[in-house]
Design a protein around this motif. Sequence first.
Motif, short mmCIF file in Angstrom:
data_model
loop_
_atom_site.label_atom_id
_atom_site.label_comp_id
_atom_site.label_asym_id
_atom_site.label_seq_id
_atom_site.Cartn_x
_atom_site.Cartn_y
_atom_site.Cartn_z
N ALA A 84 0.83 -1.21 0.00
CA ALA A 84 0.00 0.00 0.00
C ALA A 84 0.86 1.26 0.00
N LYS A 85 1.96 1.23 0.74
CA LYS A 85 2.82 2.41 0.85
C LYS A 85 3.54 2.74 -0.47
N THR A 86 3.63 1.77 -1.36
CA THR A 86 4.29 2.06 -2.64
C THR A 86 3.45 3.01 -3.49
N TYR A 87 2.19 3.20 -3.12
CA TYR A 87 1.30 4.08 -3.89
C TYR A 87 1.11 5.45 -3.24
N LEU A 88 1.84 5.71 -2.18
CA LEU A 88 1.74 7.02 -1.53
C LEU A 88 1.98 8.14 -2.55
N ILE B 229 -3.61 4.10 6.17
CA ILE B 229 -3.32 4.58 4.83
C ILE B 229 -4.60 4.51 4.02
N ASN B 230 -4.86 5.56 3.25
CA ASN B 230 -6.14 5.64 2.54
C ASN B 230 -6.04 6.55 1.33
N ILE C 201 -3.34 9.28 -2.16
CA ILE C 201 -2.95 8.21 -1.23
C ILE C 201 -2.04 8.82 -0.17
N ARG C 202 -2.45 8.70 1.08
CA ARG C 202 -1.64 9.26 2.16
C ARG C 202 -1.93 8.55 3.47
N ILE C 203 -1.13 8.87 4.47
CA ILE C 203 -1.28 8.29 5.81
C ILE C 203 -1.88 9.34 6.73
#
Length: 232
Positions: free
Chosen positions: A120-124, A203-204, A210-212
């Motif tokens: 998921a974090k790869t899409y931040l 994360i959403n 896309i952010r935390i």
Amino acid sequence: MRLSLLVTASSLFSSIFLASMVATPAFADSQSLILHQGSTGAQVQSLQHDLQELGYFPSSVDTTTYFGSITAKAVSDFKTAHHLNASSTVTDQVLSLIERDAKRSAPQPLPIAQQIIAKAKTYLGLPYSWGGTSPSTGFDCSGFTQYVFGQFGISLDRVSQDQATQGNPVASMSDLQTGDLVFFNTSGSYTHVGIYIGNGEFINADDYGIRIDSLYSSYWSTTYEGARNVLS
């Protein structure tokens, strides 16, 4: 009397000879030569790979099926480190020792929840896109969760209201575990969803992309509706 002694001596010699014949193969098997400089084949490449994992075979050198001088040095260094004869020959016992150490040093896979969060974090930073369901188009909130979990063979429904019926309910915010789906009432019941990543954060995909965000912020804490565990 002399004949009796001769028979006894002959029997004793035969017993010793037979015992040595039985014992020798067992010793030879335990120390049998498997590989040496000049050997070829898939077993050589497997040996090189294991020695590379352990840091004895250079990582900058591609493994091959040939046992050359580089492999010989790697074997010798390994044996020296293990207080063995520093020759470059590989017996079955040495091979077993190398394979055992390589297996112990192999990195263990991350738990599925950690893999999902890492993915998921790869899409931040990707932009928000209403109705978006892929990195190429951008994501909306439920498209993001559906896509990320789908990369690990976990099927989620398309919209957040339906995702809120999947898996098992999480009793309270204090019971959240990494990888849980967290839901919010932003424009109606269960109209926003994200993935809990631990330490009170999720994360959403919201209007900013896309952010935390923090569950304890004034906005998200007042709109939080619950969570579902879809991993167990």
